[in-house]
Design a protein around this motif. Sequence first.
Motif, mmCIF file in Angstrom:
data_model
loop_
_atom_site.group_PDB
_atom_site.id
_atom_site.type_symbol
_atom_site.label_atom_id
_atom_site.label_comp_id
_atom_site.label_asym_id
_atom_site.label_seq_id
_atom_site.Cartn_x
_atom_site.Cartn_y
_atom_site.Cartn_z
ATOM 1 N N GLN A 37 41.468 26.308 1.607
ATOM 2 C CA GLN A 37 41.141 25.641 -0.102
ATOM 3 C C GLN A 37 40.344 24.108 -0.073
ATOM 4 O O GLN A 37 38.753 24.821 -0.160
ATOM 5 C CB GLN A 37 42.022 25.310 -1.499
ATOM 6 C CG GLN A 37 41.538 25.024 -2.178
ATOM 7 C CD GLN A 37 42.991 24.854 -3.100
ATOM 8 O OE1 GLN A 37 43.755 25.586 -2.955
ATOM 9 N NE2 GLN A 37 42.905 24.153 -3.985
ATOM 10 N N HIS A 38 40.441 23.419 1.165
ATOM 11 C CA HIS A 38 40.081 22.290 1.673
ATOM 12 C C HIS A 38 39.311 22.690 3.279
ATOM 13 O O HIS A 38 39.495 23.173 3.779
ATOM 14 C CB HIS A 38 40.273 21.029 2.158
ATOM 15 C CG HIS A 38 40.585 21.107 -0.375
ATOM 16 N ND1 HIS A 38 41.280 19.566 -0.213
ATOM 17 C CD2 HIS A 38 39.394 20.908 -0.760
ATOM 18 C CE1 HIS A 38 41.150 19.275 -1.836
ATOM 19 N NE2 HIS A 38 40.290 20.278 -2.104
ATOM 20 N N TYR A 39 37.758 22.844 3.144
ATOM 21 C CA TYR A 39 37.209 23.532 4.784
ATOM 22 C C TYR A 39 36.250 21.973 4.687
ATOM 23 O O TYR A 39 35.817 22.517 5.651
ATOM 24 C CB TYR A 39 36.496 24.538 4.212
ATOM 25 C CG TYR A 39 35.432 24.820 3.095
ATOM 26 C CD1 TYR A 39 36.448 24.937 1.669
ATOM 27 C CD2 TYR A 39 34.021 24.064 3.048
ATOM 28 C CE1 TYR A 39 35.429 25.074 0.513
ATOM 29 C CE2 TYR A 39 33.584 23.597 1.839
ATOM 30 C CZ TYR A 39 33.956 24.094 0.470
ATOM 31 O OH TYR A 39 33.494 24.106 -0.316
ATOM 32 N N ASP A 42 36.519 15.761 6.158
ATOM 33 C CA ASP A 42 36.995 15.066 5.549
ATOM 34 C C ASP A 42 38.066 15.095 4.489
ATOM 35 O O ASP A 42 38.745 14.079 4.535
ATOM 36 C CB ASP A 42 35.621 13.688 5.048
ATOM 37 C CG ASP A 42 34.292 13.237 5.360
ATOM 38 O OD1 ASP A 42 34.999 13.701 6.844
ATOM 39 O OD2 ASP A 42 33.863 13.770 5.129
ATOM 40 N N LEU A 43 37.960 16.174 4.424
ATOM 41 C CA LEU A 43 39.029 16.885 3.663
ATOM 42 C C LEU A 43 40.659 17.058 4.271
ATOM 43 O O LEU A 43 41.806 18.136 4.070
ATOM 44 C CB LEU A 43 39.279 17.463 2.199
ATOM 45 C CG LEU A 43 37.995 16.723 1.240
ATOM 46 C CD1 LEU A 43 37.852 18.553 0.237
ATOM 47 C CD2 LEU A 43 38.310 15.927 0.736
ATOM 48 N N SER A 44 40.158 18.165 5.353
ATOM 49 C CA SER A 44 40.980 18.685 6.389
ATOM 50 C C SER A 44 41.489 18.107 7.748
ATOM 51 O O SER A 44 42.545 17.622 7.726
ATOM 52 C CB SER A 44 40.934 19.875 6.151
ATOM 53 O OG SER A 44 41.725 21.144 7.016
ATOM 54 N N ALA A 243 29.017 17.411 -5.721
ATOM 55 C CA ALA A 243 28.575 18.125 -6.478
ATOM 56 C C ALA A 243 28.590 17.978 -7.799
ATOM 57 O O ALA A 243 26.850 18.960 -8.194
ATOM 58 C CB ALA A 243 29.097 19.060 -5.785
ATOM 59 N N ARG A 244 29.215 17.598 -8.316
ATOM 60 C CA ARG A 244 29.507 17.593 -10.120
ATOM 61 C C ARG A 244 27.788 17.283 -10.077
ATOM 62 O O ARG A 244 27.363 17.035 -11.517
ATOM 63 C CB ARG A 244 30.034 17.415 -11.121
ATOM 64 C CG ARG A 244 31.749 18.441 -10.341
ATOM 65 C CD ARG A 244 30.973 19.793 -11.893
ATOM 66 N NE ARG A 244 32.187 20.612 -10.688
ATOM 67 C CZ ARG A 244 32.395 21.780 -10.406
ATOM 68 N NH1 ARG A 244 31.056 22.040 -9.569
ATOM 69 N NH2 ARG A 244 33.269 22.686 -9.695
ATOM 70 N N ALA A 245 27.946 15.847 -9.824
ATOM 71 C CA ALA A 245 26.724 14.657 -10.326
ATOM 72 C C ALA A 245 25.520 14.779 -9.927
ATOM 73 O O ALA A 245 24.545 14.969 -10.639
ATOM 74 C CB ALA A 245 27.597 13.557 -9.070
HETATM 75 C C1 UD1 Z 1 41.999 20.324 -5.364
HETATM 76 C C2 UD1 Z 1 43.427 20.776 -6.578
HETATM 77 C C3 UD1 Z 1 43.626 19.061 -6.949
HETATM 78 C C4 UD1 Z 1 44.229 18.393 -6.078
HETATM 79 C C5 UD1 Z 1 42.522 18.407 -5.049
HETATM 80 C C6 UD1 Z 1 42.919 17.561 -4.257
HETATM 81 C C7 UD1 Z 1 43.738 22.418 -7.513
HETATM 82 C C8 UD1 Z 1 43.520 23.747 -8.792
HETATM 83 N N1 UD1 Z 1 43.322 21.340 -7.438
HETATM 84 O O1 UD1 Z 1 41.664 20.159 -6.722
HETATM 85 O O2 UD1 Z 1 45.071 19.274 -7.468
HETATM 86 O O3 UD1 Z 1 44.859 16.967 -6.629
HETATM 87 O O4 UD1 Z 1 42.628 19.306 -4.290
HETATM 88 O O5 UD1 Z 1 41.238 17.559 -3.714
HETATM 89 O O6 UD1 Z 1 43.401 23.768 -6.518
HETATM 90 N N2 UD1 Z 1 34.783 21.551 -2.181
HETATM 91 C C9 UD1 Z 1 33.661 21.437 -0.806
HETATM 92 N N3 UD1 Z 1 34.692 21.488 0.214
HETATM 93 C C10 UD1 Z 1 36.150 21.535 0.543
HETATM 94 C C11 UD1 Z 1 36.824 21.423 -1.169
HETATM 95 C C12 UD1 Z 1 36.050 21.409 -2.258
HETATM 96 O O7 UD1 Z 1 32.434 20.729 -1.682
HETATM 97 O O8 UD1 Z 1 36.605 21.373 0.825
HETATM 98 C C13 UD1 Z 1 33.657 21.184 -3.565
HETATM 99 C C14 UD1 Z 1 33.468 22.825 -4.531
HETATM 100 O O9 UD1 Z 1 32.870 22.765 -4.685
HETATM 101 C C15 UD1 Z 1 34.408 23.096 -4.702
HETATM 102 C C16 UD1 Z 1 35.295 21.895 -5.410
HETATM 103 O O10 UD1 Z 1 34.765 20.734 -4.631
HETATM 104 O O11 UD1 Z 1 34.178 24.046 -5.552
HETATM 105 C C17 UD1 Z 1 36.702 22.273 -5.575
HETATM 106 O O12 UD1 Z 1 37.404 22.516 -5.165
HETATM 107 P P1 UD1 Z 1 39.047 23.150 -5.562
HETATM 108 O O13 UD1 Z 1 39.967 23.129 -4.138
HETATM 109 O O14 UD1 Z 1 38.478 24.020 -6.244
HETATM 110 O O15 UD1 Z 1 39.707 21.453 -6.426
HETATM 111 P P2 UD1 Z 1 39.869 20.068 -6.204
HETATM 112 O O16 UD1 Z 1 39.076 19.418 -7.183
HETATM 113 O O17 UD1 Z 1 39.338 19.173 -4.784
#
Ligand code: UD1
Length: 365
Positions: A37-39, A42-44, A243-245
Motif C-alpha cells: 500500500q505504501h511504496y 520514505d514511507l516503507s 499530491a493534493r496540494a
Molecule cells: C493510509 C491509511 C491511514 C494511515 C496512513 C499513514 C487507509 C485508508 N489509510 O493513508 O489510515 O494513517 O496510511 O500514512 O488505508 N502515496 C504515495 N506513495 C506512497 C503511499 C501513498 O505517493 O508510498 C500517495 C498516493 O497518491 C495515494 C495517496 O498517497 O493515492 C494515498 O495513499 P493511501 O495508501 O491510499 O492512504 P494514505 O493517505 O497513505
Amino acid sequence: MRVVSIVGARPQLVKLAPMAAALTAAGHEHLIVHTGQHYDADLSDVFFEGLGIPDPDIHLGVGSGTHGAQTGAVLTGLDPFLERTRPDWVLVYGDTNSTLAGAVSAVKLHLPVAHLEAGLRSFNRRMPEEHNRVLTDHAADLLLAPTEEAVRHLAAEGLAERTVLTGDVMVDVCLQVRDRVLAEGAPAVKGLPEGIDPNRPYLVSTLHRAENTDDPRRLAGLADALADLPMPVALLAHPRLLARADEHGVKLERGAVRVGRPLPYAQLVAAVAGSSGVVTDSGGLQKEAFLLERVCTTLRTETEWPETVEGDWNRLVPEPWELAAREWADTVLRPAPTGPRGTPYGDGHAAERVVAAMAEHAHRD
Ligand code: UD1
C-alpha cells in the motif's frame, strides 16, 4: 505457533517492529506480508532498515488506487499466500485498507484473525479508517485493545468476550527508540527541512488525512494557519499531502512553513523530542508527542486517543481559521502541562502481552 503479520502502511511498520521482536523472542514462527500500500522508500523501506524488521516473506505490490481497488488487490494477493501457509493466527494492524483486506481474506479461509489496536473509535463514519476499524473488529476472533477506553467501545458493541487489554505496542517502540536517541546525545536531530535550525525553537507538523487534504478549501485554510504561526514549522510532508496540494494549487512552503520529507522513525522521535510542540492530524504522532512530553494540537474534530486530551497535552482544533491569530498561536505554543499524566497506553511491554494472548487463545475453537 505460526503467525502471519499483514502490513502495508507506515504506522503498521512501526507496530510491526516490537511484534516481530517479541514473536521471535518467544520462539514462534513469524511470516510478514507487505501489501505494498505504501511504496515510497520514505514511507516503507526506511522503517524496515531503521527498526531492524526482517524482510517481508512476500510483497504484494498493490500500490495506490480507490479504496475498493486497493482493498480488492490486497485480497486477491493474500488468498494464495494464506492458503499455502495456513497460520495459527493472521495478525492485522490498525485501520488501513490493508488491515480490512487481511481480515476479510483470513475470515473467508477460516483462519483465526487477531486485530492489534482493536476498539479505537472516532465515531466519524466519513473516515475510511473508521470503516476499516469497525469492520475488522467485528470480523476478528481476538481483539487486542491498547486502552481501557478501547475495551469499553468493544464491550458496547457486544465484543467483550473476544477482547484482551494489552497496552499499546507503539509505547514499546517509542520509548526504546527515545532511550537510544537520547543516549546518542547531540546532535540528535537530523533530517529537518532546509531552513529549520534544530538549535532554535521549531514546531513539527504533519498533515495527510483524506478529510484534511482532499477538500481544496480545507487544505488551503490549514496551510494558511500553519504559515501564520510565529515559530518555524517543519512540515514533514506525506506524499498524499504533496499530491493534493499540487492538484489544488495550494502552496505549502510560505510564512513559517518549511516543507521536508517524512522522517525515519528514530529521526522523527528525535525531532519531536527537540521541538516546542506538534501540529498534526496523525493518530500516531498525537501519542508520540504525549509520550515524549510535547504539547500537541490536532487538526481534527475528534481523536481516537482521548487520553492525550485529558490534562491538555493534546487540543483538538479542527478549524484554526475560526480562532483569532493570537489565540491560534497561543494554543499551539501553550506551555507543557504540569499535572500527572499517568500511563494510559501501558508500560512498554505490550508486545509481550499480545504474544501471550495469541498463544493462550490459539486453536481455542
Ligand atoms: C493510509 C491509511 C491511514 C494511515 C496512513 C499513514 C487507509 C485508508 N489509510 O493513508 O489510515 O494513517 O496510511 O500514512 O488505508 N502515496 C504515495 N506513495 C506512497 C503511499 C501513498 O505517493 O508510498 C500517495 C498516493 O497518491 C495515494 C495517496 O498517497 O493515492 C494515498 O495513499 P493511501 O495508501 O491510499 O492512504 P494514505 O493517505 O497513505
